[in-house]
Design a protein around this motif. Sequence first.
Motif, PDB file in Angstrom:
ATOM      1  N   VAL A 161       0.844  -1.193   0.000  1.00  0.00           N
ATOM      2  CA  VAL A 161       0.000   0.000   0.000  1.00  0.00           C
ATOM      3  C   VAL A 161       0.879   1.243   0.000  1.00  0.00           C
ATOM      4  CG1 VAL A 161      -1.968  -1.091   1.111  1.00  0.00           C
ATOM      5  CG2 VAL A 161      -0.247   0.016   2.507  1.00  0.00           C
ATOM      6  N   SER A 162       0.342   2.302  -0.605  1.00  0.00           N
ATOM      7  CA  SER A 162       1.016   3.595  -0.610  1.00  0.00           C
ATOM      8  C   SER A 162      -0.049   4.684  -0.669  1.00  0.00           C
ATOM      9  CB  SER A 162       1.979   3.716  -1.804  1.00  0.00           C
ATOM     10  OG  SER A 162       1.273   3.625  -3.028  1.00  0.00           O
ATOM     11  N   ALA A 163       0.376   5.906  -0.393  1.00  0.00           N
ATOM     12  CA  ALA A 163      -0.540   7.053  -0.416  1.00  0.00           C
ATOM     13  C   ALA A 163       0.261   8.287  -0.855  1.00  0.00           C
ATOM     14  CB  ALA A 163      -1.174   7.259   0.952  1.00  0.00           C
ATOM     15  N   PRO A 164       0.627   8.354  -2.143  1.00  0.00           N
ATOM     16  CA  PRO A 164       1.455   9.471  -2.606  1.00  0.00           C
ATOM     17  C   PRO A 164       0.725  10.813  -2.527  1.00  0.00           C
ATOM     18  CG  PRO A 164       0.781   8.066  -4.443  1.00  0.00           C
ATOM     19  CD  PRO A 164       0.305   7.408  -3.192  1.00  0.00           C
ATOM     20  N   ALA A 165       1.497  11.851  -2.278  1.00  0.00           N
ATOM     21  CA  ALA A 165       0.945  13.207  -2.168  1.00  0.00           C
ATOM     22  C   ALA A 165       0.447  13.689  -3.533  1.00  0.00           C
ATOM     23  CB  ALA A 165       2.006  14.160  -1.637  1.00  0.00           C
ATOM     24  N   PRO A 166      -0.558  14.541  -3.538  1.00  0.00           N
ATOM     25  CA  PRO A 166      -1.025  15.112  -4.812  1.00  0.00           C
ATOM     26  C   PRO A 166      -0.027  16.150  -5.316  1.00  0.00           C
ATOM     27  CG  PRO A 166      -2.191  16.126  -2.983  1.00  0.00           C
ATOM     28  CD  PRO A 166      -1.338  15.033  -2.396  1.00  0.00           C
ATOM     29  N   ALA A 167      -0.163  16.522  -6.569  1.00  0.00           N
ATOM     30  CA  ALA A 167       0.697  17.554  -7.160  1.00  0.00           C
ATOM     31  C   ALA A 167       0.172  18.950  -6.846  1.00  0.00           C
ATOM     32  CB  ALA A 167       0.774  17.358  -8.670  1.00  0.00           C
ATOM     33  N   ALA A 168      -1.123  19.043  -6.518  1.00  0.00           N
ATOM     34  CA  ALA A 168      -1.748  20.345  -6.264  1.00  0.00           C
ATOM     35  C   ALA A 168      -2.981  20.149  -5.390  1.00  0.00           C
ATOM     36  CB  ALA A 168      -2.153  20.994  -7.590  1.00  0.00           C
ATOM     37  N   PHE A 169      -3.501  21.241  -4.860  1.00  0.00           N
ATOM     38  CA  PHE A 169      -4.765  21.198  -4.130  1.00  0.00           C
ATOM     39  C   PHE A 169      -5.882  20.845  -5.099  1.00  0.00           C
ATOM     40  CE2 PHE A 169      -2.646  24.279  -1.185  1.00  0.00           C
ATOM     41  CZ  PHE A 169      -2.785  23.536  -0.020  1.00  0.00           C
ATOM     42  N   SER A 170      -6.902  20.161  -4.613  1.00  0.00           N
ATOM     43  CA  SER A 170      -8.102  19.913  -5.419  1.00  0.00           C
ATOM     44  C   SER A 170      -8.868  21.213  -5.596  1.00  0.00           C
ATOM     45  CB  SER A 170      -9.009  18.894  -4.727  1.00  0.00           C
ATOM     46  OG  SER A 170      -8.321  17.713  -4.450  1.00  0.00           O
ATOM     47  N   SER A 171      -8.862  22.030  -4.548  1.00  0.00           N
ATOM     48  CA  SER A 171      -9.460  23.368  -4.624  1.00  0.00           C
ATOM     49  C   SER A 171      -8.746  24.255  -3.611  1.00  0.00           C
ATOM     50  CB  SER A 171     -10.965  23.327  -4.359  1.00  0.00           C
ATOM     51  OG  SER A 171     -11.220  22.902  -3.039  1.00  0.00           O
ATOM     52  N   THR A 224       6.629   7.268   4.501  1.00  0.00           N
ATOM     53  CA  THR A 224       6.543   8.226   3.410  1.00  0.00           C
ATOM     54  C   THR A 224       5.458   7.761   2.449  1.00  0.00           C
ATOM     55  OG1 THR A 224       8.893   8.698   3.635  1.00  0.00           O
ATOM     56  CG2 THR A 224       7.853   9.362   1.572  1.00  0.00           C
ATOM     57  N   GLY A 225       4.559   8.680   2.080  1.00  0.00           N
ATOM     58  CA  GLY A 225       3.387   8.318   1.285  1.00  0.00           C
ATOM     59  C   GLY A 225       3.666   7.621  -0.018  1.00  0.00           C
ATOM     60  N   SER A 226       4.733   8.012  -0.712  1.00  0.00           N
ATOM     61  CA  SER A 226       5.004   7.433  -2.024  1.00  0.00           C
ATOM     62  C   SER A 226       5.773   6.122  -1.948  1.00  0.00           C
ATOM     63  CB  SER A 226       5.787   8.430  -2.879  1.00  0.00           C
ATOM     64  OG  SER A 226       7.010   8.750  -2.232  1.00  0.00           O
ATOM     65  N   VAL A 227       6.215   5.722  -0.758  1.00  0.00           N
ATOM     66  CA  VAL A 227       6.969   4.472  -0.602  1.00  0.00           C
ATOM     67  C   VAL A 227       6.008   3.366  -0.174  1.00  0.00           C
ATOM     68  CG1 VAL A 227       8.840   3.316   0.624  1.00  0.00           C
ATOM     69  CG2 VAL A 227       9.065   5.737   0.001  1.00  0.00           C
ATOM     70  N   ALA A 228       5.857   2.373  -1.040  1.00  0.00           N
ATOM     71  CA  ALA A 228       4.916   1.282  -0.775  1.00  0.00           C
ATOM     72  C   ALA A 228       5.384   0.439   0.407  1.00  0.00           C
ATOM     73  CB  ALA A 228       4.773   0.410  -2.016  1.00  0.00           C
ATOM     74  N   GLN A 229       4.422   0.063   1.254  1.00  0.00           N
ATOM     75  CA  GLN A 229       4.684  -0.798   2.403  1.00  0.00           C
ATOM     76  C   GLN A 229       3.966  -2.123   2.193  1.00  0.00           C
ATOM     77  OE1 GLN A 229       6.710   0.074   5.114  1.00  0.00           O
ATOM     78  NE2 GLN A 229       7.201   1.697   3.667  1.00  0.00           N
ATOM     79  N   VAL A 252      -5.055   6.545  -2.122  1.00  0.00           N
ATOM     80  CA  VAL A 252      -4.490   5.359  -1.490  1.00  0.00           C
ATOM     81  C   VAL A 252      -4.456   4.249  -2.529  1.00  0.00           C
ATOM     82  CG1 VAL A 252      -4.823   3.603   0.296  1.00  0.00           C
ATOM     83  CG2 VAL A 252      -5.316   6.009   0.790  1.00  0.00           C
ATOM     84  N   ARG A 253      -3.315   3.579  -2.630  1.00  0.00           N
ATOM     85  CA  ARG A 253      -3.139   2.517  -3.620  1.00  0.00           C
ATOM     86  C   ARG A 253      -2.822   1.199  -2.924  1.00  0.00           C
ATOM     87  NH1 ARG A 253       0.863   5.882  -7.553  1.00  0.00           N
ATOM     88  NH2 ARG A 253      -0.737   7.204  -8.455  1.00  0.00           N
ATOM     89  N   CYS A 254      -3.350   0.127  -3.476  1.00  0.00           N
ATOM     90  CA  CYS A 254      -3.010  -1.213  -3.027  1.00  0.00           C
ATOM     91  C   CYS A 254      -2.685  -2.004  -4.288  1.00  0.00           C
ATOM     92  CB  CYS A 254      -4.175  -1.842  -2.263  1.00  0.00           C
ATOM     93  SG  CYS A 254      -3.738  -3.442  -1.542  1.00  0.00           S
ATOM     94  N   GLU A 255      -1.441  -2.455  -4.381  1.00  0.00           N
ATOM     95  CA  GLU A 255      -0.989  -3.144  -5.611  1.00  0.00           C
ATOM     96  C   GLU A 255      -0.259  -4.413  -5.254  1.00  0.00           C
ATOM     97  OE1 GLU A 255      -0.050   0.420  -8.523  1.00  0.00           O
ATOM     98  OE2 GLU A 255       1.160   0.567  -6.710  1.00  0.00           O
TER      99      GLU A 255
END
Length: 162
Positions: free
Chosen positions: A86-96, A121-126, A159-162
């Motif tokens: 699982v990972s949860a990478p940060a967005p590139a920008a605000f949604s609003s 770290t959000g972008s590092v899969a655990q 959130v990603r699960c791969e």
Amino acid sequence: MATAGKRRRNNRALLAMAALAGLCLPAQAAIIGTCTIMVGGSGTMTANPAIGILSSKQAGGSSASATIVASSLLCSLFNLLDCYSVSAPAPAAFSSAPSGGGTNVTFASVFRLDGAGVDNTGSVAQKIVNGTHSMQVDLIATKSSGIFPAGSYQGTVTVRCE
């Protein structure tokens, strides 16, 4: 005798055709696992005293939550402990964001699994094992110059699960 020879040749031909047909049939797929993500509560970001950071980790902020259910037959059969990550990478920008609120901003995300106090770290899969896992996600937005203008901000972490 001529009839028996023809039958053998026909049998061989039929056997060869059946084998060839077996090779040409579409392969059947099997589901070997699933990973389900159920989104829980949204987080709340608050500003630091200098108004240069918006974060769910600041005092008064709260983490977003999700529940992940991992189930893999191969993990169960072969006793593999790390079939999903699982990972949860940060967005590139605000949604609003209000005008100027998204300028000169960098984003970072962290998450925790199963109540652990350690930030990943959000972008590092655990890697996770089969079963149900709780996840808390935090988003941090840092303005490199100036302050965040007053207004409503929204950021979305996937959130990603791969």
